[in-house]
Design an enzyme around this catalytic site. Structure first.
Site, PDB file in Angstrom:
ATOM      1  N   GLU A 156       1.614   7.781  -9.477  1.00  0.00           N
ATOM      2  CA  GLU A 156       1.729   6.742  -8.451  1.00  0.00           C
ATOM      3  C   GLU A 156       1.931   5.354  -9.074  1.00  0.00           C
ATOM      4  O   GLU A 156       1.362   4.364  -8.620  1.00  0.00           O
ATOM      5  CB  GLU A 156       0.508   6.766  -7.523  1.00  0.00           C
ATOM      6  CG  GLU A 156       0.419   8.061  -6.714  1.00  0.00           C
ATOM      7  CD  GLU A 156      -0.735   8.104  -5.736  1.00  0.00           C
ATOM      8  OE1 GLU A 156      -1.774   7.478  -6.025  1.00  0.00           O
ATOM      9  OE2 GLU A 156      -0.619   8.761  -4.694  1.00  0.00           O
ATOM     10  N   GLU A 238       1.274  15.766  -3.710  1.00  0.00           N
ATOM     11  CA  GLU A 238      -0.075  15.661  -3.156  1.00  0.00           C
ATOM     12  C   GLU A 238       0.029  15.698  -1.638  1.00  0.00           C
ATOM     13  O   GLU A 238       0.327  14.681  -1.014  1.00  0.00           O
ATOM     14  CB  GLU A 238      -0.770  14.370  -3.596  1.00  0.00           C
ATOM     15  CG  GLU A 238      -1.117  14.304  -5.074  1.00  0.00           C
ATOM     16  CD  GLU A 238      -1.907  13.049  -5.413  1.00  0.00           C
ATOM     17  OE1 GLU A 238      -2.433  12.395  -4.480  1.00  0.00           O
ATOM     18  OE2 GLU A 238      -1.994  12.720  -6.611  1.00  0.00           O
TER      19      GLU A 238
END
Length: 590
Positions: A156, A238
């Site tokens: 991320e 995710e």
């Protein structure tokens, strides 16, 4: 042919392959339970397990590497492979994961460097860490007869920075130490995150993170692929099937049937990694912290996450709801009945011994002296508590104005052994009134690191340094001559319970008991205030009467047949003459 390829689809050994993965963090699950959790992932019908690798556990002090017990990543991968599961491994230096400082080791703070950047000092530390870690993963690559399909470069990063030189440097280090399996990055699915955090121009796979509206998210990712002329498979790295919890907030739950359908919608369009399949537990001091405005909000010990398996690794309603839909839509997958462990509520155990923290300081820590107080990191300490004391001279008959400057995260201030103030982030720095009856008074301060921020703009803020920062002031001046006791509390075996105890003070409470048979259990922490618990000298995590959790999960692997010991370190002066167990988690209504 042992080959995993990323083309228009994922290909495994020359055949199209849909990745059905679930996240299990080996470092959040007792090693005795790895098989149980991995078996249940396979039983669901999935084919792959995903895990992060936390740098701060594997290198807790510079140059000291740990791969034993709960950190034996090789054993975890071997069990997965024996069960027929492939693996996705994320050895990125930063993992987020609601984990203490996002997995970065706190000793990095002692040097002038910029984490998550191409800073040469930072990259040198990463190089040395990878030199130790990555060769252990090489042999598990699918091309080496192992089960690892892919590795993550960074995590991320598009929600933090956009420095491509840094991302390329990480990828280069991964290749330097023998990783040849395909690489990927994972970010939010919108263009700004994907553009900033990916290496799409370097032909490194881009994946997305989201927990609903799969078509909308995949459409955004496909637009980004088209912009760069990439024909890649879509994957949610995710898929958030639940959420984490913070102290003092309601437990977050998601409807099982709604979640199961949302997962199926995602699988129809691409590949998936359920985050989490089994959340487990933030043992020790490893819970992370959320950055919210002026304050940080630490997360709880349980990482149950309302996931597919509960904290103990047993199937939830989500497991059965999802498996039912999978069987209907994909009957060709391999399914099985999940394994279920029985927890037990052992009989209550009477208090055996107690001893005060101040009575135990010399046994627990090596004291050091300095004119100004120094923070945790300066003492080579990453987590836990730190205790400071000094002498304050009376200058006037009236009450003295006293302030603690730049301390993190929670302070308890004592005057001559009596608690006079407890302050949190928003209060630290406010006036504390001291009535100095004697010419000299002892001022002592217990500071707790409640967990470093794991995500967002505060990741590199000075506030992530713990303990006392600039110092403490009386009247208008900084005061000096401090004695400091670092209290990482890595062990409580050195306690001497004959040294004394005082009502209402931080203290250790010992409970001893015998077991004929081991079983999972839940420790009932109602009646205690705040602190941590050690089971047979293992720190199983924090408790706080604030809730929402009022229990600590004890895997049977931390218990022994025969004599066992529970030691509660409690900072509020609240304890119980007996400690109780439960067969299930206990929550506080908020």
């Amino acid at each position: 042919m042992n080959e995993f390829q990323i083309k228009d689809q994922f290909y495994l050994n020359g055949k199209p392959f849909k990745i059905l993965s679930g996240a299990i963090h080996y470092f959040r699950v007792h090693p005795d339970d790895w098989y149980h959790s991995l078996y249940n992932l396979k039983a669901l019908g999935f084919n792959t397990v995903e895990t992060y690798i936390p740098w701060n556990l594997h290198e807790p002090q510079k140059g000291q590497f740990c791969y034993e017990g709960i950190l034996d990543i090789e054993r975890f991968l071997t069990i997965a492979q024996d069960l027929g599961l492939y693996a996705i491994v994320r050895p990125s230096p930063y993992i987020c994961a609601e984990w203490e400082w996002g997995g970065l080791p706190a000793w990095l703070m002692t040097e002038k460097l910029q984490v998550r950047s191409s800073d040469s000092v930072y990259l040198q530390h990463l190089d040395e860490y990878y030199a130790s870690l990555l060769p252990k993963l090489v042999k598990f690559q699918h091309s080496h007869e192992g089960n690892i399909l892919m590795f993550q470069v960074e995590n991320e990063y598009g929600s933090y920075g956009e420095e491509k030189d840094y991302l390329r440097a990480v990828a280069q280090l991964m290749r330097k130490y023998g990783l040849t399996a395909p690489f990927f990055t994972s970010d939010g699915p919108w263009r700004a995150c994907l553009r900033a955090g990916s290496l799409i121009a370097d032909d490194i796979l881009v994946t997305g993170n989201f927990g609903s509206r799969a078509k909308e998210s995949f459409d955004q990712m496909q637009d980004f692929f088209d912009e760069y002329g990439k024909q890649w498979p879509l994957m949610c790295m995710e898929f958030w099937d639940g959420w984490f919890n913070r102290w003092g907030e309601e437990v977050i739950r998601r409807d099982p049937d709604e979640l199961a359908q949302a997962v199926m919608d995602c699988i129809e369009l691409g590949s998936i990694n359920l985050y989490m399949f089994h959340g487990g537990t933030n043992f020790g001091f490893m819970n992370g912290c959320s950055a919210r405005g002026a304050i940080d909000l630490p997360q709880v010990t349980s990482y149950d996450y309302d996931a597919i398996l509960d904290e103990a690794g047993n199937p939830t309603k989500k497991f059965y709801a999802l498996q039912a839909l999978l069987k209907e839509k994909y009957p060709e997958l391999e399914y099985a009945e999940p394994l279920v462990k029985e927890a037990k509520a052992f009989p209550s155990v009477a208090l055996t011994d107690k001893v005060g923290l101040v009575h135990s300081l010399e046994n627990l820590a090596v004291a050091s002296s300095s004119f100004y107080p120094q923070n945790m990191e300066a003492h080579g300490q990453s987590t836990g508590y730190i205790f400071y004391k000094t002498q304050l001279e009376r200058d006037k008959q009236e009450a003295e104005r006293f302030r603690v400057i730049d301390a993190r995260d929670r302070i308890q201030v004592y005057q001559d052994g009596e608690l006079i103030a407890t302050q949190y982030q928003t209060e630290i720095g406010e006036d504390i009134e001291l009535n100095l009856e004697n010419q000299l008074s002892e001022i002592s301060i217990l500071v707790e690191n409640m967990g470093r921020v794991n995500y967002g703009h505060k990741l590199t803020a000075p506030t992530q340094s713990k303990g006392i920062g600039r110092g403490a002031m009386a009247d208008l001046h900084f005061i000096g001559n401090w004695e400091t006791y670092p209290l990482p509390l890595e062990s409580v075996s050195q306690l001497d319970y004959s040294l004394g105890w005082k009502q209402g003070q931080p203290a250790f409470y010992r409970y001893q008991f015998d077991l004929a048979e081991r079983a999972d259990t839940y420790l009932d922490m109602t009646g205690f205030g705040k602190g941590v618990v050690f089971v047979n000298n293992v720190n199983i995590g924090r408790f706080w009467e604030k809730g929402p959790i009022l229990y600590l999960y004890i895997p049977k692997g931390y218990l022994k047949k025969g004599e066992n010991e529970i030691v509660v370190f409690e900072t509020e002066g609240r304890y119980r003459e007996s400690i109780a167990f439960s067969q299930e988690p206990l929550y506080k209504d908020l």
